[in-house]
Scaffold this motif. Structure first.
Motif, PDB file in Angstrom:
ATOM      1  N   SER A 125      45.318  36.781  49.228  1.00 40.63           N
ATOM      2  CA  SER A 125      44.096  37.470  49.640  1.00 40.63           C
ATOM      3  C   SER A 125      44.302  38.951  49.350  1.00 40.63           C
ATOM      4  CB  SER A 125      43.833  37.248  51.129  1.00 40.63           C
ATOM      5  OG  SER A 125      42.722  38.007  51.550  1.00 40.63           O
ATOM      6  N   ILE A 126      43.342  39.547  48.680  1.00 45.85           N
ATOM      7  CA  ILE A 126      43.430  40.965  48.343  1.00 45.85           C
ATOM      8  C   ILE A 126      42.178  41.659  48.846  1.00 45.85           C
ATOM      9  CG2 ILE A 126      43.588  42.659  46.488  1.00 45.85           C
ATOM     10  CD1 ILE A 126      44.962  40.528  44.805  1.00 45.85           C
ATOM     11  N   SER A 127      42.369  42.724  49.621  1.00 42.82           N
ATOM     12  CA  SER A 127      41.272  43.575  50.068  1.00 42.82           C
ATOM     13  C   SER A 127      41.393  44.896  49.327  1.00 42.82           C
ATOM     14  CB  SER A 127      41.345  43.812  51.574  1.00 42.82           C
ATOM     15  OG  SER A 127      41.209  42.589  52.263  1.00 42.82           O
ATOM     16  N   LEU A 128      40.304  45.309  48.681  1.00 41.91           N
ATOM     17  CA  LEU A 128      40.307  46.507  47.860  1.00 41.91           C
ATOM     18  C   LEU A 128      39.201  47.449  48.283  1.00 41.91           C
ATOM     19  CD1 LEU A 128      40.434  44.690  44.423  1.00 41.91           C
ATOM     20  CD2 LEU A 128      42.364  45.746  45.568  1.00 41.91           C
ATOM     21  N   LYS A 129      39.470  48.725  48.193  1.00 38.56           N
ATOM     22  CA  LYS A 129      38.431  49.741  48.297  1.00 38.56           C
ATOM     23  C   LYS A 129      38.534  50.570  47.025  1.00 38.56           C
ATOM     24  CE  LYS A 129      36.437  53.348  51.111  1.00 38.56           C
ATOM     25  NZ  LYS A 129      36.571  54.181  52.311  1.00 38.56           N
ATOM     26  N   PHE A 130      37.440  50.632  46.287  1.00 44.92           N
ATOM     27  CA  PHE A 130      37.425  51.347  45.020  1.00 44.92           C
ATOM     28  C   PHE A 130      37.098  52.823  45.231  1.00 44.92           C
ATOM     29  CE2 PHE A 130      36.324  46.924  44.114  1.00 44.92           C
ATOM     30  CZ  PHE A 130      37.263  46.614  43.160  1.00 44.92           C
ATOM     31  N   ARG A 131      37.439  53.635  44.259  1.00 46.57           N
ATOM     32  CA  ARG A 131      37.209  55.076  44.362  1.00 46.57           C
ATOM     33  C   ARG A 131      35.729  55.424  44.407  1.00 46.57           C
ATOM     34  NH1 ARG A 131      41.950  55.766  40.539  1.00 46.57           N
ATOM     35  NH2 ARG A 131      43.652  56.058  41.994  1.00 46.57           N
ATOM     36  N   ASP A 132      34.880  54.516  43.937  1.00 49.25           N
ATOM     37  CA  ASP A 132      33.436  54.784  43.996  1.00 49.25           C
ATOM     38  C   ASP A 132      32.838  54.447  45.360  1.00 49.25           C
ATOM     39  OD1 ASP A 132      33.239  52.004  44.064  1.00 49.25           O
ATOM     40  OD2 ASP A 132      32.182  51.830  42.161  1.00 49.25           O
ATOM     41  N   GLY A 133      33.691  54.021  46.327  1.00 44.32           N
ATOM     42  CA  GLY A 133      33.238  53.728  47.674  1.00 44.32           C
ATOM     43  C   GLY A 133      32.967  52.258  47.940  1.00 44.32           C
ATOM     44  N   SER A 134      32.859  51.456  46.905  1.00 42.41           N
ATOM     45  CA  SER A 134      32.617  50.021  47.103  1.00 42.41           C
ATOM     46  C   SER A 134      33.910  49.327  47.521  1.00 42.41           C
ATOM     47  CB  SER A 134      32.041  49.398  45.835  1.00 42.41           C
ATOM     48  OG  SER A 134      32.974  49.469  44.776  1.00 42.41           O
ATOM     49  N   SER A 135      33.762  48.130  48.079  1.00 46.86           N
ATOM     50  CA  SER A 135      34.936  47.368  48.496  1.00 46.86           C
ATOM     51  C   SER A 135      34.754  45.906  48.106  1.00 46.86           C
ATOM     52  CB  SER A 135      35.177  47.511  49.994  1.00 46.86           C
ATOM     53  OG  SER A 135      34.068  47.041  50.712  1.00 46.86           O
ATOM     54  N   LYS A 136      35.869  45.193  48.095  1.00 50.29           N
ATOM     55  CA  LYS A 136      35.844  43.792  47.695  1.00 50.29           C
ATOM     56  C   LYS A 136      37.039  43.090  48.325  1.00 50.29           C
ATOM     57  CE  LYS A 136      35.975  40.812  43.649  1.00 50.29           C
ATOM     58  NZ  LYS A 136      35.893  40.730  42.199  1.00 50.29           N
ATOM     59  N   THR A 137      36.832  41.851  48.725  1.00 50.51           N
ATOM     60  CA  THR A 137      37.929  40.988  49.156  1.00 50.51           C
ATOM     61  C   THR A 137      37.905  39.764  48.263  1.00 50.51           C
ATOM     62  OG1 THR A 137      37.815  41.756  51.437  1.00 50.51           O
ATOM     63  CG2 THR A 137      38.908  39.662  51.068  1.00 50.51           C
ATOM     64  N   ALA A 138      39.055  39.424  47.715  1.00 51.26           N
ATOM     65  CA  ALA A 138      39.160  38.268  46.821  1.00 51.26           C
ATOM     66  C   ALA A 138      40.287  37.378  47.311  1.00 51.26           C
ATOM     67  CB  ALA A 138      39.430  38.737  45.392  1.00 51.26           C
ATOM     68  N   GLN A 139      40.145  36.078  47.042  1.00 53.54           N
ATOM     69  CA  GLN A 139      41.168  35.109  47.416  1.00 53.54           C
ATOM     70  C   GLN A 139      41.383  34.143  46.267  1.00 53.54           C
ATOM     71  OE1 GLN A 139      39.687  33.264  50.992  1.00 53.54           O
ATOM     72  NE2 GLN A 139      40.631  34.806  52.280  1.00 53.54           N
ATOM     73  N   GLY A 140      42.581  33.574  46.228  1.00 53.59           N
ATOM     74  CA  GLY A 140      42.869  32.596  45.208  1.00 53.59           C
ATOM     75  C   GLY A 140      44.215  31.949  45.452  1.00 53.59           C
ATOM     76  N   HIS A 141      44.727  31.291  44.413  1.00 55.05           N
ATOM     77  CA  HIS A 141      45.999  30.571  44.501  1.00 55.05           C
ATOM     78  C   HIS A 141      46.946  31.071  43.430  1.00 55.05           C
ATOM     79  CE1 HIS A 141      42.954  27.864  46.211  1.00 55.05           C
ATOM     80  NE2 HIS A 141      43.915  27.565  47.059  1.00 55.05           N
ATOM     81  N   VAL A 142      48.227  31.039  43.753  1.00 57.36           N
ATOM     82  CA  VAL A 142      49.260  31.363  42.775  1.00 57.36           C
ATOM     83  C   VAL A 142      50.342  30.293  42.858  1.00 57.36           C
ATOM     84  CG1 VAL A 142      50.494  32.925  44.354  1.00 57.36           C
ATOM     85  CG2 VAL A 142      50.824  33.130  41.876  1.00 57.36           C
TER      86      VAL A 142
END
Length: 107
Positions: free
Chosen positions: A86-103
């Motif tokens: 699970s990755i939670s990101l905040k971008f420099r443009d102010g937007s954010s995103k959470t992504a999930q997956g398998h490895v």
């Protein structure tokens, strides 16, 4: 050539690309190739990577984009298996995103 000169000034704005690439497998076998699970990011202000096993037990948690998961938990190698990221990101443009997956961890 005719002795004429001209000057133009124009403002150019370059937006940094916000991106995320997450590998789907890694091989922590100390051969110095693909030993660490480390997503590649760009245009990121904040980052949080978490790794879970199939029982939803947290194995790894980091806010450091340069430090990935080496396939261990409490200092011991985990078994070959598929793990959840699970990755939670905040971008420099102010937007954010959470992504999930398998490895897949391959030994």
């Amino acid at each position: 050539n005719e002795g004429c000169s001209d000057t133009i000034t124009k403002k150019l704005v370059v937006h940094e690309r916000c991106n995320l690439f997450v590998p789907n497998a890694f091989t922590p076998n100390a051969d110095e190739r693909n030993d660490v699970f480390l997503p590649i990011t760009g245009g990121i202000q904040t980052f949080q990577l978490r790794i879970f096993n199939r029982w939803n037990e947290l194995l790894f948690d980091s806010n450091d984009r340069a430090s990935g998961w080496d396939g261990t938990f409490k200092g011991l190698p985990v078994q070959q298996d598929v793990y959840i990221w699970s990755i939670s990101l905040k971008f420099r443009d102010g937007s954010s995103k959470t992504a999930q997956g398998h490895v897949s961890l391959l030994r």
